[in-house]
Structure formats: structure tokens, C-alpha cells
Design a protein around this motif. Structure first.
Motif, PDB file in Angstrom:
ATOM      1  N   GLU A 110       0.800  -1.097  -0.020  1.00 48.10           N
ATOM      2  CA  GLU A 110       0.118  -0.126  -0.215  1.00 48.10           C
ATOM      3  C   GLU A 110       0.848   1.363  -0.040  1.00 48.10           C
ATOM      4  OE1 GLU A 110      -3.473   2.029   2.744  1.00 48.10           O
ATOM      5  OE2 GLU A 110      -2.831  -0.008   3.088  1.00 48.10           O
ATOM      6  N   ALA A 111       0.521   2.272  -0.891  1.00 49.89           N
ATOM      7  CA  ALA A 111       1.372   3.356  -0.932  1.00 49.89           C
ATOM      8  C   ALA A 111       1.210   4.312   0.248  1.00 49.89           C
ATOM      9  CB  ALA A 111       0.758   4.478  -2.182  1.00 49.89           C
ATOM     10  N   LEU A 112       2.151   4.953   0.717  1.00 52.25           N
ATOM     11  CA  LEU A 112       2.209   5.786   1.904  1.00 52.25           C
ATOM     12  C   LEU A 112       1.651   7.187   1.319  1.00 52.25           C
ATOM     13  CD1 LEU A 112       5.816   5.282   3.618  1.00 52.25           C
ATOM     14  CD2 LEU A 112       3.577   3.958   3.990  1.00 52.25           C
ATOM     15  N   PRO A 113       0.339   7.718   2.042  1.00 54.74           N
ATOM     16  CA  PRO A 113      -0.160   8.584   1.723  1.00 54.74           C
ATOM     17  C   PRO A 113       0.608  10.080   1.138  1.00 54.74           C
ATOM     18  CG  PRO A 113      -1.450   7.812   3.191  1.00 54.74           C
ATOM     19  CD  PRO A 113       0.033   7.272   3.360  1.00 54.74           C
ATOM     20  N   LEU A 114       1.413  10.304   2.028  1.00 57.52           N
ATOM     21  CA  LEU A 114       2.400  11.889   1.828  1.00 57.52           C
ATOM     22  C   LEU A 114       3.412  11.425   0.585  1.00 57.52           C
ATOM     23  CD1 LEU A 114       2.774  14.600   2.510  1.00 57.52           C
ATOM     24  CD2 LEU A 114       4.372  14.014   4.345  1.00 57.52           C
ATOM     25  N   ASP A 115       3.962  10.101   0.502  1.00 61.92           N
ATOM     26  CA  ASP A 115       5.019   9.829  -0.204  1.00 61.92           C
ATOM     27  C   ASP A 115       4.210   9.722  -1.819  1.00 61.92           C
ATOM     28  OD1 ASP A 115       7.116   8.645  -1.473  1.00 61.92           O
ATOM     29  OD2 ASP A 115       6.365   6.853  -1.543  1.00 61.92           O
ATOM     30  N   LEU A 116       2.898   9.411  -1.862  1.00 64.05           N
ATOM     31  CA  LEU A 116       2.140   9.503  -3.195  1.00 64.05           C
ATOM     32  C   LEU A 116       1.787  10.962  -3.400  1.00 64.05           C
ATOM     33  CD1 LEU A 116       0.542   8.144  -5.406  1.00 64.05           C
ATOM     34  CD2 LEU A 116      -1.486   7.922  -3.879  1.00 64.05           C
ATOM     35  N   ARG A 117       1.470  11.747  -2.555  1.00 66.93           N
ATOM     36  CA  ARG A 117       1.484  13.032  -2.742  1.00 66.93           C
ATOM     37  C   ARG A 117       2.801  13.861  -3.396  1.00 66.93           C
ATOM     38  NH1 ARG A 117      -0.650  15.902   2.569  1.00 66.93           N
ATOM     39  NH2 ARG A 117      -0.095  17.616   1.344  1.00 66.93           N
ATOM     40  N   GLN A 118       3.822  13.525  -2.589  1.00 66.50           N
ATOM     41  CA  GLN A 118       4.942  13.952  -3.001  1.00 66.50           C
ATOM     42  C   GLN A 118       5.310  13.566  -4.672  1.00 66.50           C
ATOM     43  OE1 GLN A 118       8.239  16.184  -1.767  1.00 66.50           O
ATOM     44  NE2 GLN A 118       7.194  16.259  -3.765  1.00 66.50           N
ATOM     45  N   ALA A 119       5.070  12.250  -4.896  1.00 70.71           N
ATOM     46  CA  ALA A 119       5.333  11.811  -5.956  1.00 70.71           C
ATOM     47  C   ALA A 119       4.466  12.676  -7.412  1.00 70.71           C
ATOM     48  CB  ALA A 119       4.626  10.283  -6.353  1.00 70.71           C
ATOM     49  N   LEU A 120       3.312  13.106  -6.806  1.00 69.41           N
ATOM     50  CA  LEU A 120       2.463  13.823  -7.890  1.00 69.41           C
ATOM     51  C   LEU A 120       2.772  15.182  -7.944  1.00 69.41           C
ATOM     52  CD1 LEU A 120      -1.230  12.510  -6.819  1.00 69.41           C
ATOM     53  CD2 LEU A 120       0.057  11.676  -8.810  1.00 69.41           C
ATOM     54  N   LEU A 121       3.471  15.665  -7.035  1.00 74.15           N
ATOM     55  CA  LEU A 121       3.811  17.119  -6.925  1.00 74.15           C
ATOM     56  C   LEU A 121       5.352  17.226  -7.880  1.00 74.15           C
ATOM     57  CD1 LEU A 121       3.296  18.341  -3.484  1.00 74.15           C
ATOM     58  CD2 LEU A 121       2.156  18.854  -5.632  1.00 74.15           C
ATOM     59  N   ARG A 122       6.281  16.085  -8.093  1.00 70.58           N
ATOM     60  CA  ARG A 122       7.184  15.824  -9.057  1.00 70.58           C
ATOM     61  C   ARG A 122       7.023  15.321 -10.097  1.00 70.58           C
ATOM     62  NH1 ARG A 122      10.914  13.266  -3.955  1.00 70.58           N
ATOM     63  NH2 ARG A 122      11.729  15.517  -2.998  1.00 70.58           N
ATOM     64  N   LEU A 123       5.878  14.682 -10.517  1.00 72.98           N
ATOM     65  CA  LEU A 123       5.538  14.048 -11.604  1.00 72.98           C
ATOM     66  C   LEU A 123       5.824  14.983 -12.846  1.00 72.98           C
ATOM     67  CD1 LEU A 123       4.867  11.337 -12.764  1.00 72.98           C
ATOM     68  CD2 LEU A 123       2.553  12.044 -12.595  1.00 72.98           C
ATOM     69  N   GLY A 124       6.592  14.491 -13.844  1.00 70.77           N
ATOM     70  CA  GLY A 124       6.878  15.385 -15.089  1.00 70.77           C
ATOM     71  C   GLY A 124       5.483  15.020 -16.101  1.00 70.77           C
ATOM     72  N   ARG A 125       5.646  16.025 -17.023  1.00 68.74           N
ATOM     73  CA  ARG A 125       4.385  16.048 -17.849  1.00 68.74           C
ATOM     74  C   ARG A 125       4.328  15.189 -19.183  1.00 68.74           C
ATOM     75  NH1 ARG A 125       0.972  20.142 -15.616  1.00 68.74           N
ATOM     76  NH2 ARG A 125       1.862  20.653 -13.569  1.00 68.74           N
ATOM     77  N   THR A 126       5.674  14.882 -19.642  1.00 70.40           N
ATOM     78  CA  THR A 126       5.755  14.120 -20.893  1.00 70.40           C
ATOM     79  C   THR A 126       5.680  12.730 -20.743  1.00 70.40           C
ATOM     80  OG1 THR A 126       7.521  15.987 -21.482  1.00 70.40           O
ATOM     81  CG2 THR A 126       7.391  13.956 -22.839  1.00 70.40           C
ATOM     82  N   VAL A 127       4.351  12.399 -21.294  1.00 77.12           N
ATOM     83  CA  VAL A 127       3.770  11.048 -21.240  1.00 77.12           C
ATOM     84  C   VAL A 127       3.679  10.457 -22.434  1.00 77.12           C
ATOM     85  CG1 VAL A 127       2.069   9.677 -20.067  1.00 77.12           C
ATOM     86  CG2 VAL A 127       2.571  11.765 -18.968  1.00 77.12           C
ATOM     87  N   THR A 128       4.249   9.150 -22.672  1.00 73.49           N
ATOM     88  CA  THR A 128       4.258   8.350 -24.073  1.00 73.49           C
ATOM     89  C   THR A 128       3.017   7.588 -24.005  1.00 73.49           C
ATOM     90  OG1 THR A 128       5.568   6.573 -23.196  1.00 73.49           O
ATOM     91  CG2 THR A 128       6.787   8.591 -24.224  1.00 73.49           C
TER      92      THR A 128
END
Length: 890
Positions: free
Chosen positions: A610-628
Motif C-alpha cells: 500500500e502506498a504511503l499517502p504523503l509519499d504518493l502526494r510528493q510523487a504527484l507534485l514531482r511528476l513530469g508532464r511528458t507521457v508517451t
């Protein structure tokens, strides 16, 4: 019975500066000599003893705080609601209380005045900041009061000469030097920093009775930096004028001092104080006449504000010989400022209307006007020459004829028809050939994960180094995975044993934990002693969470990593630590590549993690926008809660938060606040990261949290952009990092880029602009609006910014620069009732050039309004040219 040294030492140990001052003031020569022998050797002892006392006081304070926290828990209240807690928090912690007694002792007993001044300025006695409670100026004055008068005067002078800059008003070195100079009657040394310090530390209300006034007033006009210090001050010139009116200081000395500063030259802003003082003195014509040569000498090259002042005074001198008047006008017409050129032309017009005047004397000035950069000035000069052509003699006509070939074709032809000469042919249009925008390299990749316990133990944890903190947390989670072999875990326990030793039982009761090292130590101990958290008697989820500092009490770039460490520690205590984290960046600027995040989530779902909630939020805030397409397809196959959320953000991201910037002040200092308007999904991910707080934030470390949302990071970092305080300010290096990050660029990034564009083409902002243009991310019109806002708030004109934009356009960003001009022109051009300047003309001219380079189309209302005006100024002509370009009309 104690001797002199024993008495002084006892007072120093008691941190009693008042007692020391009383003792040394009453010593005789032999007693002073005795104490002076002992002081230098006692310095390290006093420092160590002082540090020990500081440590004891800190421990007492911490113990008191822990006691209050326990009492509040038993009462079911917040510790901050207790009156005793406010007393503890409000107690001023002055560290290094041994310093003042040592300073006072040295000042009172060291025999030489120079040596005593050196003693007071030792680095050992410096703090990061000087609390008011540590003020020892009165004590030092009392300690030296019984020394010989000549010694005290030399001491005052020596201290004054050690001043190095304009220190804050509260700086005791400044106040001590000034106090001693006033008390002793010593002649203040001619030392520029002393003059600046006197200005900064002296109230204008106290000037009349200040013993230093007569000595220091002449130095206002001699010391470097006075104009810069007082450039926006109005109280000082008003006070000086009042004192001159009362006869306290000489009026002619003030006027002569102003003229001296004008003739020395300098920037317009640094001359502003002297111009204001001169104007407020309102010199009479008889005070100006003896100095006519000085005012005439200022016309050709003095800063614009000084030139305008000189011109006003020259006009009061009455008629002057034609040759002299012509020379004065010629000096004005060679200037770049449109206002002064127009004033010169108006003066020349009046002179040429005098039927008795010798027009040949004015021909050089007229020729100078014909060579002006301003088309309006050239046009007016040509008309003057044609109108008065019959009154020029052969020499004057030849001077004007020499200018014919240098004029634009139409104006040259008009003049040649009367004076002769060959007009220049119309220039061939130069075709603009833009450079190609270069490719933008990807941000460097993160170092590989830490997989060796020894390497993890050697990583230095610091809130100022986000990368090491990130690598440590990622490495710990990977190495502490319960599925690893027992031998590997044993190696990790051994390697982290020194770190675990730093987490004693008493640490669990402290809150909050302000350093990642505190959390790392608790993780290391929990690894070595499973259940250590609960064994300490303070276990439970709420307790761990309470150790995280409140987000309003610190910068987000510091609190967010602490909260993530706390989350990992909580998961470790509860036995649900994941095998790796989702949010660890893949790029050195904090970005997380979408394919890597999807791969990590696929692993989670495979292993039932199970993902840690804050870890998932941090991942979304760092997520790049270029998606193949391939990555999007894999994301669509994720079935878990975290996986579905990531898939939504990769393929159908919620509406971006809207950034609103507002210029405000905080304690008289300029601040740029940011507000963020977002929908529910973004509010859930951002949480309270972006709540208002009075903390400066490092742009680099903040971007590590918000790498996929660079405009949010830029907007928060802009808070201190124009602050005069010594705070973190976004630098050019930060701008480079923001450009290589991801997310839409808006007001925040546009403001930082505009700020650096104002430094000109060599200021470093052109390469970031080109990189944004190459990726299609440059917020052109928003950049123009932010640039216009900065120009309105700045004393400098747009020349440097336009030069930087020109460089960017020539290097391939011409279309993007035109978009910048679309945002800049409406906000920068003069509105109804406002006066147009040459700066506005240059802006319109540059806009017309860029529009032609970019083959721009689409009417711009502000340009259409200027193009429709009847006045034939250069600004209007350029607006018509640009309007025709944009609308395709002729």
C-alpha cells in the motif's frame, strides 16, 4: 581579600557587565595593568564557561518545556494554550552573555587606545545578531570615563576608523563610536563609513543639538555613498534647510556642496538627494549668478535630474552672448534624454526669434539637433533651419549643409532644397534572418540508489542539502526491507549504530523534531531495537505526528521532508514499511519521470504494497508532464487506489492551480505574496504546503518539492525578490533550475525571468528565455505584463530589458518576444493625460521591428489608439508603422 583581577574575573563569571564597568572605572594604573595582563589568556576560558552556561540554560528550558507539554497532555489541551508556555517561549535567549563583561573589561584596562579599540572589535565577540539585551554601549562609556581626556579622544577616533559600512541603527559599534565622539569633543576623522553611520544613526530631530553637526555637514558632500543612502529621503534635506534658515549652518555651504557633488558626476539616483536639497533651498538669482559657469558646465553631461536643475538656474541668468548661449544649447542637444533635447530646442527657438541675434552662433547647436536619435527632434531642427535660412551667413549655412548627408533621406532632401548638399539615398531594407532555437537537454539523472549500508552511514544529513536527505531516506527504505537477508540487515544495524546512539530515551518526549537527522536517528534505533518507540512509553500514531513541526511554523521546503521522514518512521514502527518509495526523484532538479513512477506502482501492486499517502502526494507534485502512449497504456492497467490516481494525473490531469501575485510590505520591506486557487483534487495533493507563512524559502529546495509545478515554486520564492533584508532570494541559478523543471509557466516564473531581464543582455536571463521558447513554454504575454510592472516600480528605464529581448529575438525567439511585447505595450505605454517619453518611443520602435521579424498579425488596441493620433511625433509614427504591420493596412 581579592585582588583586582580576581574581582573582575568573578564579575565576568557572573556575566555582570555593570559590575565590571564599576570596577574598572575605579582602578588605578597598576590595577588596570594587572587585569590587562590576564585578560587575553582568559578569553578561551571565558568562552568555554559561557558556552557551558548556555547549554545548561537550554537544558533547563527544554526540561521546563517537556514538563509543560506533559501537563498539557494530561489536561487535554494544547501546550501553547498554557500561560507558562508563553512565558517560556517569550523569554529572550541571549547566548554568549560572557561577551559584554569581557568587552567592558578590556576597554577599561588596556593601556593603549588603539589596542583597546582592537580588543572591542575582536571576532570572538561577534554574534550572528545583537539582541537589545546585549547592549553594552553605556557600560563601555562608563568604563573609560576616568581615562585621560586625550586617551578617550584617541579611542573615539580609533573606533570610528574601524567602521567599515553603513551598519544598522542598533549596531553597537556605530553607536559607541558616535557617543564617544560627542562626549569627548574629538574631531571626527574623515572616514566615509563614519559619515554614513552618522547619517543612519542620527535622527533629523536631534540635528540642531548634535555636537557633531558642524564637522559632519561638509562631509555630506564629500563622502562616497551619501547620495545612495539618502536618495529617497525627504526628512534630511528639509532638516538641513530649516537649520540653514535658523543660521545654525551656512546656506552657501549647502549650495556649494551641492554644486560640488553635481560637478563630480555620478548616477542620477545618487544625485537625487542633492538635487532635492538644492531645490528646497530655492537659491535666489544673485546666489546663482556668481556660479554661472558651474551650472553651464552641467548641461552637456550631468545626469538628467541634475541637467534639468542646471537648465532652470541658467534660465534665471538672463540674456547672454550668442556664442555662449549657442554653446550651452549645443550641450543640451547632444544629450540622449528627450525632455532635455526638447527643452534645448525650445530655448534655441526663442534665441533664433531674436531679430538682433547672430544665427551663425547657433548653427552648431542646430546641426547637433539634426543628429539626435529622436525623429521628433530632427524634424523640429530641420523646420527651424528652413524657417530661418535667410538669416544664416556663409559659415552657418555651411555648418548646416554638412549635416544634410547625415539625415534620413526625406529630411535631408528638405534641408538640401534650401541649403544645398546631397541628401542620403533611402536605405535598403535589411532582411531579418533569425537563428534557430537550439534543442534543450534533459535534466541530469539522479545518482543511483544507495545500496550499501556503509555508504548510507556516510551520508551527511542537513536541511540545506535536499539531495542527501532524499538519497538517505530512499536508501534506508530499500536497505531496511524486511525481505532482505538477515545478514544484510545486521550490516545495516552495525553501520547505523553511531546514528542510533543519538536517539536516547529522552528524545522521544521532545517535540517537534526540526531536523531530518533526528528522524533518521529514531529509524536507526528502531531498526536495532524493534519496539523502541513503544518501549519509551510514548508510542502511538498521534505522538509521531505531533513531532512534525506545524507547516505554518517553517518553510515548506523544510517541513515537507520532515513530514515524509515521519511518515516512513511511522510505517517502520507499525511494520508496514514499503520496499522502496514512490516519490524519489529521477532527475537532479527533483523531477520524477512518469515511466519510473508507473513501474514502481506496478511493483507495489504485484507485491500487495500500500502506498504511503504523503509519499504518493510528493510523487504527484514531482511528476513530469511528458507521457508517451506506452506509459499511458501501462498506467491505465493499474488497479490500485494509488495507481488509478496516478493514471488520472498522467492522462487527464485536474485543472492547474491559478497563481495570483500581490505586492505588499512587511515592516516597511517590499514583499510579493502569492495566492493559489485550485480545485478539490489539487487541494488534496497540495494540502497546506502553500499556506501563507512569514518564512523565506530556498528556491532550489522548494523546487525539489514542487519540481512538476515550477510556477508554484517560483511564486513562493518571489516573496523576497525585492526585499532589502538579508533573506533567501531567487537567483539566476534558481531561474535555470526552474526552466529545466516541468509544469506550466505563469506569473511566478514570468516575474523571476522579468526581474533578471532588467539586468540586460549580459545579465544571464537570455539563455533561460531561449530554453523556455524552444520548449514552447514561455508565457510571453504574462512575461510582458510582469516586466511592465517591474518597470513601473523601478527607477531605471526599459533600455536594458529591451536590449535583452532584442538579443533573444535575434537568437531565434522573435515570435516569442513579440508575444512579450503584446503584454508589455498595453501596460507600459502612457495613458490619457500621461506624458510620453523617448523610452516609450524606443519601446514602440522595437515592437515594430520585432513584429516585422515575426510577421505578426492581429490588431493591438493600444497601438491602434496611438496610430490614430494627429500629432506627428516619432512615437505616433512608429505606432502607425506597427499598426499597418499588424492589420495589413497601408
Amino acid at each position: 581579600m581579592m585582588n583586582a583581577w580576581d574581582e573582575v574575573r568573578a564579575a565576568i563569571d557572573a556575566e555582570d557587565g555593570d559590575a565590571v564597568a564599576t570596577l574598572v572605572a575605579g582602578f588605578d594604573t597598576e590595577q588596570r595593568r594587572q587585569v590587562a595582563r590576564e585578560l587575553p589568556g582568559f578569553l578561551p576560558i571565558a568562552r568555554q564557561a559561557g558556552q557551558d552556561r548556555d547549554r545548561e540554560r537550554d537544558q533547563e528550558r527544554q526540561a521546563r518545556w517537556a514538563e509543560l507539554h506533559d501537563r498539557a497532555e494530561r489536561m487535554g489541551r494544547s501546550v501553547y494554550s498554557l500561560d507558562e508556555a508563553q512565558n517560556v517561549l517569550g523569554t529572550v535567549r541571549v547566548r554568549g552573555r560572557w561577551i559584554e563583561p569581557m568587552r567592558v573589561a578590556g576597554a577599561g584596562v588596556i593601556s593603549g587606545a588603539a589596542a583597546a579599540a582592537t580588543w572591542l572589535n575582536r571576532r570572538d565577540f561577534e554574534r550572528d545578531w545583537e539582541p537589545p539585551e546585549a547592549d553594552d554601549v553605556a557600560l563601555v562609556v562608563r568604563a573609560v570615563a576616568t581615562r585621560p581626556a586625550a586617551w578617550q579622544q584617541e579611542f573615539a577616533v580609533r573606533l570610528s576608523l574601524r567602521l567599515r559600512d553603513t551598519r544598522p541603527l542598533a549596531d553597537r559599534r556605530v553607536r559607541l563610536a558616535l557617543e564617544l565622539l560627542r562626549r569627548t569633543g574629538a574631531e571626527p576623522p574623515k572616514h566615509d563609513p563614519l559619515t554614513l553611520a552618522w547619517i543612519a544613526a542620527t535622527s533629523t530631530e536631534d540635528l540642531a543639538g548634535d555636537p557633531l553637526l558642524d564637522a559632519m555637514v561638509p562631509r555630506l558632500f564629500e563622502a562616497e555613498g551619501v547620495g545612495r543612502l539618502l536618495r529617497d529621503d525627504r526628512a534630511w534635506p528639509a532638516a538641513l534647510v530649516t537649520l540653514a534658515g535658523e543660521g545654525r549652518i551656512g546656506r552657501e555651504a549647502l549650495l556649494g556642496g551641492c554644486r560640488t557633488r553635481f560637478l563630480c558626476g555620478g548616477q542620477a539616483a545618487d544625485q537625487r538627494f542633492f538635487v532635492r536639497l538644492h531645490d528646497m533651498l530655492e537659491p535666489a538669482a544673485e546666489e546663482v549668478a556668481p556660479h554661472a559657469d558651474d551650472y553651464l558646465a552641467l548641461l552637456p553631461s550631468a545626469p538628467a535630474n541634475v541637467g534639468e536643475l542646471a537648465l532652470r538656474q541658467v534660465h534665471r541668468l538672463g540674456p547672454m552672448p550668442p556664442a555662449r548661449a549657442g554653446e550651452a544649447v549645443e550641450g543640451l542637444l547632444f544629450r540622449a534624454e528627450g525632455k532635455l533635447v526638447r527643452a534645448g530646442l525650445a530655448w534655441l527657438d526663442r534665441l533664433m526669434k531674436d531679430p538682433a541675434g547672430d544665427l551663425d552662433a547657433y548653427a552648431p547647436a542646430l546641426a547637433a539637433a539634426m543628429l539626435c536619435a529622436s525623429g521628433e527632434a530632427r524634424e523640429r531642427a530641420v523646420k527651424l533651419a528652413v524657417r530661418h535660412a535667410a538669416r544664416f551667413g556663409p559659415l552657418g549655412a555651411e555648418t548646416i549643409r554638412d549635416a544634410v548627408a547625415l539625415l534620413p533621406a526625406r529630411q535631408g532632401a528638405e534641408l538640401a532644397a534650401v541649403f544645398g548638399g546631397a541628401a542620403a539615398a533611402g536605405p535598403e531594407p535589411v532582411r531579418f534572418v533569425p537563428s534557430q532555437l537550439g534543442s534543450v537537454p534533459e535534466p541530469p539523472r539522479m545518482p543511483p540508489p544507495v545500496r550499501d549500508p556503509g555508504t548510507l552511514a556516510r551520508l551527511r544529513l542537513s536541511e540545506f542539502d535536499w539531495l542527501s536527505s532524499e538519497l538517505w531516506l530512499d536508501g534506508f527504505v530499500r536497505l531496511a526491507d524486511h525481505r532482505r537477508a538477515g545478514q544484510e540487515r545486521a550490516r545495516l544495524v552495525t553501520a547505523l549504530a553511531p546514528l542510533a546512539a543519538g536517539c536516547g530515551d529522552d528524545r522521544y518526549g521532545w517535540r517537534p523534531w526540526w531536523h531530518t537527522a533526528d528522524w533518521a536517528a529514531a529509524m536507526a534505533r528502531e531498526l536495532a531495537e524493534p519496539g523502541a518507540e513503544r518501549s519509551a512509553g510514548v508510542g502511538g500514531r498521534a505522538t509521531v505526528a505531533e513531532r512534525v513541526p506545524d507547516m505554518a511554523h517553517g518553510p515548506a521546503e523544510k517541513i515537507m521532508p520532515l513530514a515524509r521522514y515521519a511518515e516512513v518512521y511511522q510505517a517502520q514502527v507499525e511494520g508496514r514499511l514499503p520496499p522502496y518509495l514512490l516519490s524519489t526523484p529521477t532527475r537532479l532538479n527533483g523531477l520524477l519521470d512518469p515511466d519510473v513512477l508507473v513501474e514502481r506502482l506496478e511493483g507495489y501492486e504485484r507485491d500487495g504494497v500500500e502506498a504511503l499517502p504523503l509519499d504518493l502526494r510528493q510523487a504527484l507534485l514531482r511528476l513530469g508532464r511528458t507521457v508517451t502512449e506506452e506509459v499511458a497504456s501501462r498506467a491505465a492497467g493499474l488497479t490500485g487506489t494509488a495507481g488509478r490516481k496516478v493514471a488520472r494525473w498522467l492522462t487527464d490531469r485536474p485543472a492547474e492551480p491559478r497563481v495570483v501575485l500581490r505586492w505588499t510590505t512587511h515592516q516597511g520591506d517590499t514583499r510579493i505574496t502569492s495566492e493559489f486557487v485550485s480545485g478539490a483534487e489539487y487541494q488534496e495533493v497540495l494540502g497546506d504546503l502553500l499556506i501563507p507563512r512569514f518564512h523565506d524559502e530556498s528556491c532550489e529546495r522548494l523546487l525539489a518539492v514542487l519540481a512538476g509545478h515550477r510556477d508554484l515554486a517560483a511564486a513562493r520564492a518571489a516573496w523576497t525578490l525585492r526585499s532589502y533584508w538579508p533573506l533567501n532570494k531567487p537567483s539566476l541559478q534558481d531561474l535555470d533550475l526552474l526552466v529545466t523543471a516541468d509544469g506550466p509557466a505563469g506569473p511566478g516564473l514570468a516575474l523571476l525571468l522579468a526581474h533578471h531581464l532588467m539586468e540586460g543582455p549580459d545579465g544571464g536571463a537570455v539563455p533561460p528565455l531561449l530554453r523556455l521558447a524552444a520548449t514552447g513554454a514561455l508565457p510571453g504575454e504574462e512575461l510582458g505584463r510582469q516586466l511592465a510592472d517591474l518597470l513601473r516600480r523601478s527607477e531605471s528605464g526599459p533600455a536594458d530589458a529591451v536590449a535583452a529581448l532584442r538579443t533573444a529575438a535575434e537568437r531565434g525567439a522573435h515570435r516569442e518576444v513579440w508575444q512579450v511585447m503584446r503584454g508589455l505595450l498595453p501596460a507600459c505605454l502612457p495613458g490619457p493625460g500621461e506624458r510620453a517619453t523617448t523610452a516609450h518611443t524606443r519601446l514602440m520602435t522595437f515592437a515594430a521591428e520585432v513584429a516585422s521579424w515575426a510577421d505578426a498579425r492581429g490588431e493591438l488596441a493600444v497601438v491602434a489608439e496611438f496610430a490614430g493620433r494627429t500629432r506627428g511625433s516619432e512615437l505616433v509614427r512608429q505606432a502607425r508603422f506597427l499598426h499597418e504591420r499588424l492589420t495589413g493596412t497601408t
